[in-house]
Design an enzyme around this catalytic site. Sequence first.
Site, PDB file in Angstrom:
ATOM      1  N   GLU A   1       0.771  -1.209   0.100  1.00  0.00           N
ATOM      2  CA  GLU A   1      -0.160   0.079   0.182  1.00  0.00           C
ATOM      3  C   GLU A   1       0.654   1.350   0.047  1.00  0.00           C
ATOM      4  O   GLU A   1       1.878   1.350   0.785  1.00  0.00           O
ATOM      5  CB  GLU A   1      -0.848   0.082   1.137  1.00  0.00           C
TER       6      GLU A   1
ATOM      7  N   ASP B   1      -5.221   4.704   5.040  1.00  0.00           N
ATOM      8  CA  ASP B   1      -5.807   5.938   5.423  1.00  0.00           C
ATOM      9  C   ASP B   1      -6.897   5.206   6.417  1.00  0.00           C
ATOM     10  O   ASP B   1      -6.589   4.956   7.704  1.00  0.00           O
ATOM     11  CB  ASP B   1      -6.478   6.740   4.279  1.00  0.00           C
TER      12      ASP B   1
ATOM     13  N   LYS C   1      -1.192   6.789   8.071  1.00  0.00           N
ATOM     14  CA  LYS C   1      -2.065   7.829   8.509  1.00  0.00           C
ATOM     15  C   LYS C   1      -3.114   7.379   9.666  1.00  0.00           C
ATOM     16  O   LYS C   1      -4.207   7.414   9.236  1.00  0.00           O
ATOM     17  CB  LYS C   1      -2.881   8.771   7.455  1.00  0.00           C
TER      18      LYS C   1
ATOM     19  N   ARG D   1      -0.433  11.416  -9.348  1.00  0.00           N
ATOM     20  CA  ARG D   1       0.183  10.107  -9.274  1.00  0.00           C
ATOM     21  C   ARG D   1       1.346   9.798  -9.866  1.00  0.00           C
ATOM     22  O   ARG D   1       2.499   9.153  -9.338  1.00  0.00           O
ATOM     23  CB  ARG D   1      -0.628   8.889  -9.927  1.00  0.00           C
TER      24      ARG D   1
ATOM     25  N   ASP E   1      -3.139  10.400  -5.345  1.00  0.00           N
ATOM     26  CA  ASP E   1      -3.640  11.159  -6.260  1.00  0.00           C
ATOM     27  C   ASP E   1      -4.722  12.430  -5.822  1.00  0.00           C
ATOM     28  O   ASP E   1      -5.113  12.184  -4.809  1.00  0.00           O
ATOM     29  CB  ASP E   1      -4.284  10.396  -7.627  1.00  0.00           C
TER      30      ASP E   1
END
Length: 172
Positions: free
Chosen positions: A96, A100, A128, A162, A156
Amino acid sequence: MKQIRDEMAAFLKQEDIQKLVGKLAAQIENDYEGREIIFICPLRGSIHLTADLMRRISLPQQVDFVFVRSTEKGGAISMQKDISINITGKDVIIVEEIIDTGRTLSYLKDRLLASKPASLKIVTLLDKPARRELPIRADYIGKTIEDRYVVGYGMDSDEKGRNYSEIYVLKN
């Protein structure tokens, strides 16, 4: 033509990203010495990190791609493209670029565990935790960050940015 990064501040330079990738690659090589790894790359964001890790790790390896998407914020998650190789009894690492909320990653992890791999770990460049909705944690973390919106190196903003080799954050 104006770029999205023109409205952002530099966060991680290319050299810093590559140092983090090198650290992650060394940890993985150490943990999997003498074994073959299957990297699972969730499209689209993880392609850069996956490619860089694969080049840095000299162990036998394979890669497969998945496309998992959430229909809307907090909505249902669906598998658009599943793995195509058999991971039963294999050592699998999900790659990853950032963790998030953890919703799609949790869905993907459960899906892959159903295929009974020998082991399943997660590597992320950025973590995060402030945004986490589900209790999922990576086994290999490049850098833990505050709740900031990041773009570049696979991440992005409406499919833009990206391709940036550096990572940017919104200016405060």
